[in-house]
Write a protein that holds these residues in place. Sequence first.
Motif, PDB file in Angstrom:
ATOM      1  N   PHE A   1      -7.141  -2.397  -2.225  1.00  0.00           N
ATOM      2  CA  PHE A   1      -6.368  -2.280  -3.454  1.00  0.00           C
ATOM      3  C   PHE A   1      -4.935  -1.911  -3.100  1.00  0.00           C
ATOM      4  O   PHE A   1      -4.697  -0.914  -2.420  1.00  0.00           O
ATOM      5  CB  PHE A   1      -6.968  -1.233  -4.398  1.00  0.00           C
ATOM      6  CG  PHE A   1      -6.225  -1.127  -5.690  1.00  0.00           C
ATOM      7  CD1 PHE A   1      -6.444  -2.062  -6.697  1.00  0.00           C
ATOM      8  CD2 PHE A   1      -5.290  -0.129  -5.904  1.00  0.00           C
ATOM      9  CE1 PHE A   1      -5.747  -1.991  -7.898  1.00  0.00           C
ATOM     10  CE2 PHE A   1      -4.593  -0.045  -7.093  1.00  0.00           C
ATOM     11  CZ  PHE A   1      -4.821  -0.982  -8.091  1.00  0.00           C
ATOM     12  N   ALA A   2      -3.987  -2.712  -3.544  1.00  0.00           N
ATOM     13  CA  ALA A   2      -2.564  -2.491  -3.286  1.00  0.00           C
ATOM     14  C   ALA A   2      -1.933  -1.878  -4.529  1.00  0.00           C
ATOM     15  O   ALA A   2      -1.753  -2.557  -5.535  1.00  0.00           O
ATOM     16  CB  ALA A   2      -1.881  -3.803  -2.922  1.00  0.00           C
ATOM     17  N   LYS A   3      -1.603  -0.624  -4.441  1.00  0.00           N
ATOM     18  CA  LYS A   3      -1.044   0.090  -5.593  1.00  0.00           C
ATOM     19  C   LYS A   3       0.223  -0.579  -6.109  1.00  0.00           C
ATOM     20  O   LYS A   3       0.426  -0.687  -7.320  1.00  0.00           O
ATOM     21  CB  LYS A   3      -0.773   1.551  -5.203  1.00  0.00           C
ATOM     22  CG  LYS A   3      -0.074   2.348  -6.271  1.00  0.00           C
ATOM     23  CD  LYS A   3      -0.926   2.502  -7.511  1.00  0.00           C
ATOM     24  CE  LYS A   3      -0.188   3.299  -8.561  1.00  0.00           C
ATOM     25  NZ  LYS A   3      -0.452   2.840  -9.905  1.00  0.00           N
ATOM     26  N   ALA A   4       1.067  -1.049  -5.215  1.00  0.00           N
ATOM     27  CA  ALA A   4       2.335  -1.660  -5.640  1.00  0.00           C
ATOM     28  C   ALA A   4       2.120  -2.937  -6.442  1.00  0.00           C
ATOM     29  O   ALA A   4       2.981  -3.346  -7.210  1.00  0.00           O
ATOM     30  CB  ALA A   4       3.220  -1.956  -4.429  1.00  0.00           C
ATOM     31  N   ARG A   5       0.963  -3.553  -6.277  1.00  0.00           N
ATOM     32  CA  ARG A   5       0.682  -4.810  -6.965  1.00  0.00           C
ATOM     33  C   ARG A   5      -0.395  -4.655  -8.026  1.00  0.00           C
ATOM     34  O   ARG A   5      -0.708  -5.610  -8.736  1.00  0.00           O
ATOM     35  CB  ARG A   5       0.282  -5.866  -5.944  1.00  0.00           C
ATOM     36  CG  ARG A   5       1.394  -6.051  -4.907  1.00  0.00           C
ATOM     37  CD  ARG A   5       1.025  -7.045  -3.874  1.00  0.00           C
ATOM     38  NE  ARG A   5       1.998  -7.037  -2.793  1.00  0.00           N
ATOM     39  CZ  ARG A   5       2.049  -7.949  -1.855  1.00  0.00           C
ATOM     40  NH1 ARG A   5       1.190  -8.955  -1.862  1.00  0.00           N
ATOM     41  NH2 ARG A   5       2.944  -7.868  -0.899  1.00  0.00           N
TER      42      ARG A   5
ATOM     43  N   PHE B   1       0.856  -1.184   0.000  1.00  0.00           N
ATOM     44  CA  PHE B   1       0.000   0.000   0.000  1.00  0.00           C
ATOM     45  C   PHE B   1       0.893   1.235   0.000  1.00  0.00           C
ATOM     46  O   PHE B   1       1.292   1.732   1.046  1.00  0.00           O
ATOM     47  CB  PHE B   1      -0.948  -0.035   1.195  1.00  0.00           C
ATOM     48  CG  PHE B   1      -1.725  -1.318   1.240  1.00  0.00           C
ATOM     49  CD1 PHE B   1      -2.837  -1.488   0.436  1.00  0.00           C
ATOM     50  CD2 PHE B   1      -1.315  -2.372   2.042  1.00  0.00           C
ATOM     51  CE1 PHE B   1      -3.543  -2.684   0.441  1.00  0.00           C
ATOM     52  CE2 PHE B   1      -2.011  -3.572   2.060  1.00  0.00           C
ATOM     53  CZ  PHE B   1      -3.128  -3.728   1.256  1.00  0.00           C
ATOM     54  N   ILE B   2       1.224   1.685  -1.195  1.00  0.00           N
ATOM     55  CA  ILE B   2       2.193   2.764  -1.373  1.00  0.00           C
ATOM     56  C   ILE B   2       1.529   3.965  -2.032  1.00  0.00           C
ATOM     57  O   ILE B   2       0.360   3.916  -2.399  1.00  0.00           O
ATOM     58  CB  ILE B   2       3.387   2.277  -2.241  1.00  0.00           C
ATOM     59  CG1 ILE B   2       2.892   1.847  -3.625  1.00  0.00           C
ATOM     60  CG2 ILE B   2       4.138   1.150  -1.537  1.00  0.00           C
ATOM     61  CD1 ILE B   2       3.978   1.587  -4.633  1.00  0.00           C
ATOM     62  N   SER B   3       2.294   5.023  -2.212  1.00  0.00           N
ATOM     63  CA  SER B   3       1.775   6.207  -2.894  1.00  0.00           C
ATOM     64  C   SER B   3       1.507   5.886  -4.364  1.00  0.00           C
ATOM     65  O   SER B   3       1.985   4.885  -4.894  1.00  0.00           O
ATOM     66  CB  SER B   3       2.781   7.357  -2.777  1.00  0.00           C
ATOM     67  OG  SER B   3       3.963   7.039  -3.460  1.00  0.00           O
ATOM     68  N   ARG B   4       0.775   6.775  -4.997  1.00  0.00           N
ATOM     69  CA  ARG B   4       0.446   6.559  -6.411  1.00  0.00           C
ATOM     70  C   ARG B   4       1.698   6.440  -7.268  1.00  0.00           C
ATOM     71  O   ARG B   4       1.769   5.627  -8.173  1.00  0.00           O
ATOM     72  CB  ARG B   4      -0.433   7.705  -6.926  1.00  0.00           C
ATOM     73  CG  ARG B   4      -1.859   7.646  -6.423  1.00  0.00           C
ATOM     74  CD  ARG B   4      -2.697   8.736  -7.075  1.00  0.00           C
ATOM     75  NE  ARG B   4      -2.157  10.057  -6.795  1.00  0.00           N
ATOM     76  CZ  ARG B   4      -2.584  10.858  -5.826  1.00  0.00           C
ATOM     77  NH1 ARG B   4      -3.580  10.474  -5.067  1.00  0.00           N
ATOM     78  NH2 ARG B   4      -2.037  12.036  -5.622  1.00  0.00           N
TER      79      ARG B   4
END
Length: 157
Positions: free
Chosen positions: A140-144, A31-34
Amino acid sequence: METKLRKLQESDLKTFFNFQQNEEANFMAAFISRDPKNWDEFINHWNKILSDDLNYIRTITYKNIVVGNMLSFLMFEQREIGYWIDKDYWGKGIATEALKLFLFEIKERPLFAHVAFDNIGSIKVLEKCGFTKIGEDKYFAKAREKEITEFIFKIEN
């Protein structure tokens, strides 16, 4: 003890930004920044963190080297914790020691933590520090670039 917590210094932010350039670390964090490569987005996010007096923020050092950060913040009226350790320092017990120190500083309970279901290292850190798994959810995991299961942990004392 070689792991210590100290107040964040402005120069730490560039180091933290560099940490998030590691793709494997981003994948584990999930769960990271956009856009982890966008300095403006990064600094805007940190300015919001730093401007909130309800946040607790510490820089983690190991042998006097900045290796990560530890945060506590309110989310949905619950006190959460989060941390980031430079990938070069994973597996050395630094996160566990830093979290123990942080828990001593922050007396407010309960505390919550959220972690990707497959981030075994972070799960072990939380469990070693007295957190117990109380549930799970899908996010939703942005990194994935997909929805994944996130475990929810809690400590009450």
